[in-house]
Design a protein around this motif. Structure first.
Motif, PDB file in Angstrom:
ATOM      1  N   GLN A 143       0.832  -1.212   0.000  1.00  0.00           N
ATOM      2  CA  GLN A 143       0.000   0.000   0.000  1.00  0.00           C
ATOM      3  C   GLN A 143       0.863   1.257   0.000  1.00  0.00           C
ATOM      4  O   GLN A 143       0.519   2.249  -0.664  1.00  0.00           O
ATOM      5  N   MET A 202       0.725   4.105  -2.757  1.00  0.00           N
ATOM      6  CA  MET A 202       0.471   5.490  -2.354  1.00  0.00           C
ATOM      7  C   MET A 202       1.540   6.426  -2.916  1.00  0.00           C
ATOM      8  O   MET A 202       1.221   7.513  -3.426  1.00  0.00           O
ATOM      9  N   VAL A 244      -4.090   7.486   5.988  1.00  0.00           N
ATOM     10  CA  VAL A 244      -4.390   6.417   5.042  1.00  0.00           C
ATOM     11  C   VAL A 244      -4.303   5.097   5.802  1.00  0.00           C
ATOM     12  O   VAL A 244      -3.221   4.571   6.052  1.00  0.00           O
ATOM     13  N   ALA A 296      -2.204   2.126   4.866  1.00  0.00           N
ATOM     14  CA  ALA A 296      -0.798   2.456   4.661  1.00  0.00           C
ATOM     15  C   ALA A 296      -0.151   2.953   5.951  1.00  0.00           C
ATOM     16  O   ALA A 296       0.831   3.693   5.935  1.00  0.00           O
ATOM     17  N   THR A 328      -5.936   3.901   0.604  1.00  0.00           N
ATOM     18  CA  THR A 328      -5.111   4.223  -0.560  1.00  0.00           C
ATOM     19  C   THR A 328      -5.979   4.500  -1.782  1.00  0.00           C
ATOM     20  O   THR A 328      -5.878   5.566  -2.396  1.00  0.00           O
TER      21      THR A 328
END
Length: 179
Positions: A31, A35, A126, A129, A155
């Protein structure tokens, strides 16, 4: 709503052996890569910090490989906002919306997000993430940040919110990195 012209990505302390012991670290790394690639496609400013790198090690190679055009900002405070170099770099972006990713959710991510929020920024964490060594600490951090008024996103949600339309070259590039 997030706007690509006014949003920066802040990456917190994804370093060395500590990164390897995060809960679900492989999914986290995937992730984070998505991102960063998405932020680059959308041309968002990216700020990258490392907690005491001489002791905790460098950022994981997967992210370093994506961030070759810049260097991390070293810090020794849990909150990146306790570092003048970070604050100056953030101010230079002129962004008032901040997406926060990294580790650990309940320490450095939490304290950075809270300080950014208190400073008047629109902050979104996020959730896929960020991580902590335990799922419970990550969840506690997300709950506490949410109660304080910090927004939670994912994400895909953040990248498509920033993209706004399902057309164009950027959209095609985003689709190619989202698996």
């Amino acid at each position: 709503m997030l706007d690509a012209d006014n949003t920066a990505l802040v990456i917190i302390d994804v370093q060395g052996k500590l990164a390897q012991i995060m809960d679900q670290h492989q999914a986290l790394f995937e992730q984070l890569e998505t991102m960063v690639k998405g932020a680059q496609i959308l041309q968002l400013p990216i700020l990258w910090v490392e907690q005491i790198p001489d002791k905790l090690g460098a950022t994981i190679p997967q992210l370093q490989a994506l961030l070759t055009s810049q260097a991390p900002i070293a810090k020794n405070t849990f909150s990146a906002c306790g570092n003048r170099e970070f604050l100056d770099a953030l101010e230079a972006t002129q962004c008032t919306s901040i997406l926060v990713v990294g580790i650990e959710a309940h320490i450095c991510v939490y304290q950075t997000a809270m300080d950014l929020h208190r400073a008047g920024h629109h902050v979104e964490v996020v959730t896929d993430a960020v991580s902590s060594r335990t799922k419970a600490n990550k969840q506690l951090a997300l709950n506490k940040m949410s109660l304080a008024g910090i927004k939670l996103t994912s994400t895909e949600m953040a990248l498509f919110e920033l993209q706004k339309v399902a057309q164009g070259e950027q959209f095609k590039q985003l689709i190619s990195i989202i698996k």
